[in-house]
Write an enzyme that holds these catalytic residues in place. Structure first.
Site, PDB file in Angstrom:
ATOM      1  N   PHE A  85       0.838  -1.193   0.000  1.00  2.00           N
ATOM      2  CA  PHE A  85       0.000   0.000   0.000  1.00  2.00           C
ATOM      3  C   PHE A  85       0.878   1.250   0.000  1.00  2.00           C
ATOM      4  O   PHE A  85       1.726   1.432   0.874  1.00  2.00           O
ATOM      5  CB  PHE A  85      -0.940  -0.003   1.210  1.00  2.00           C
ATOM      6  CG  PHE A  85      -1.940  -1.117   1.159  1.00  2.00           C
ATOM      7  CD1 PHE A  85      -3.004  -1.064   0.265  1.00  2.00           C
ATOM      8  CD2 PHE A  85      -1.800  -2.247   1.963  1.00  2.00           C
ATOM      9  CE1 PHE A  85      -3.917  -2.106   0.188  1.00  2.00           C
ATOM     10  CE2 PHE A  85      -2.716  -3.282   1.895  1.00  2.00           C
ATOM     11  CZ  PHE A  85      -3.770  -3.223   0.998  1.00  2.00           C
ATOM     12  N   LYS A  86       0.671   2.079  -0.986  1.00  2.00           N
ATOM     13  CA  LYS A  86       1.437   3.320  -1.126  1.00  2.00           C
ATOM     14  C   LYS A  86       0.707   4.445  -0.398  1.00  2.00           C
ATOM     15  O   LYS A  86      -0.485   4.672  -0.624  1.00  2.00           O
ATOM     16  CB  LYS A  86       1.612   3.666  -2.606  1.00  2.00           C
ATOM     17  CG  LYS A  86       2.418   2.652  -3.387  1.00  2.00           C
ATOM     18  CD  LYS A  86       2.352   2.919  -4.884  1.00  2.00           C
ATOM     19  CE  LYS A  86       2.917   4.275  -5.224  1.00  2.00           C
ATOM     20  NZ  LYS A  86       2.743   4.591  -6.661  1.00  2.00           N
TER      21      LYS A  86
END
Length: 337
Positions: A85-86
């Site tokens: 997850f960015k």
């Protein structure tokens, strides 16, 4: 150093991952918007089945919002072991990073422009920190120094964080990343494809291929299939027309019994015109004097033909098979190999 593709273009992604050794894909909502993608969730799910690891955005105004979004994305069917997850760096972002890491999920804290931001992400347990080199350089900053400082911080303090080199604009950036010792790089397909390019390599490869073909390809495989033959009773004017039709600078002259009388060239024509004038054009081509033509067997290798071209300094060689004319090998045919 891990190698990621940075894209949302499905054709690019398919092409890139045909290589077989890319470690994963990074993408952004901006990339998707540029590609005209309307169903983001469906696209994310599709991409997750195409790549080993997918790094996607989890956005929110608070840490709780970011965590909620990450969980929603997982509920689509994403594999947490293959999803990163960015999260854009901020105070809420690094808190969300810490919360997600507590759940064993992987996080890339990105849009990093300072060492302080990178430090906060590392201390929050980020799996990746991602400085944007190209964007920083656009603003006149020493982006490479920042990346090097991030790598040094990981090594000095022992953080379990990988530094990802991003916003790659050219192949030189890849060399910079290797020299600095980053853990991961993500780059566009265009730059990825250019990494194996080098003019000297191309020249050397072409030479190897050419030399191999000279040693393996036979003359009859190289000629264009035309056999420029004219009988000896043909007058010179008509023979010239035939020469033009065949597209060679010469023609093979045959005796009445089909045996080879000789080879008549455009050079022979020029010499005759200079010596005897245009009335020579009405003369029968069989009435001229011929030397033994430069010839080669159809089953000979091109290597032998190459040697003849160099030794005899000619542009065409008569090709024979079992003593009969088979065709003409032009020096341009040889250059194709």
């Amino acid at each position: 150093m891990e190698l990621y593709l940075d894209s949302a273009n499905l054709k690019e992604i398919e092409e890139g991952f045909k290589l077989g050794f890319l470690d994963g894909l990074t993408t952004t909502p901006t990339f998707m918007q540029r590609e005209g993608i309307m169903d983001i969730d469906a696209t994310i799910l599709k991409l997750s089945k195409m790549v080993p690891v997918l790094q996607i955005e989890a956005l929110g105004n608070t840490a709780e919002d970011v965590v909620k979004e990450a969980r929603r994305l997982l509920d689509l069917g994403l594999d947490p072991k293959h999803t990163v997850f960015k999260i854009p760096v901020s105070l809420e972002g690094v808190r969300a990073c810490y919360l997600l890491r507590q759940e064993g999920l992987m996080v890339n804290v990105h849009l990093v422009y300072t060492l302080q931001q990178a430090y906060m992400a590392m201390h929050a347990g980020a799996t990746y920190v991602c400085p944007l080199v190209g964007r920083l350089q656009d603003q006149g900053h020493d982006a490479l120094a920042l990346v090097e400082q991030c790598v040094d911080a990981v090594l000095h303090y022992g953080y379990d964080t990988k530094v990802m080199f991003s916003s790659v604009r050219n192949a030189e950036h890849v060399r910079n990343a290797i020299n600095i010792g980053v853990h991961t790089i993500t780059l566009p397909l265009k730059i990825l494809k250019s990494l194996t390019d080098n003019n000297f390599t191309t020249i050397g490869t072409e030479q190897f291929l050419s030399d191999t073909r000279l040693m393996t390809v036979r003359v009859k495989e190289a000629i264009n299939g035309l056999n420029p033959l004219v009988p000896e009773h043909t007058n010179l004017k008509d023979a010239i027309v035939k020469m033009t039709e065949f597209g060679f600078g010469c023609i093979t002259v045959l005796n009445e019994d089909g045996s080879i009388k000789g080879v008549f060239t455009d050079g022979d024509l020029r010499r005759l015109l200079q010596k005897d004038g245009q009335h020579i054009l009405e003369k029968k081509i069989g009435g001229l004097e011929y030397k033994t033509p430069v010839s080669i067997d159809a089953n000979a290798l091109l290597n032998e033909a190459s040697a003849i071209f160099k030794k005899m300094n000619v542009d065409t060689i008569l090709v024979t098979e079992n003593g009969k004319p088979f065709g003409m090998l032009d020096i341009q045919d040889l250059k194709k190999y």
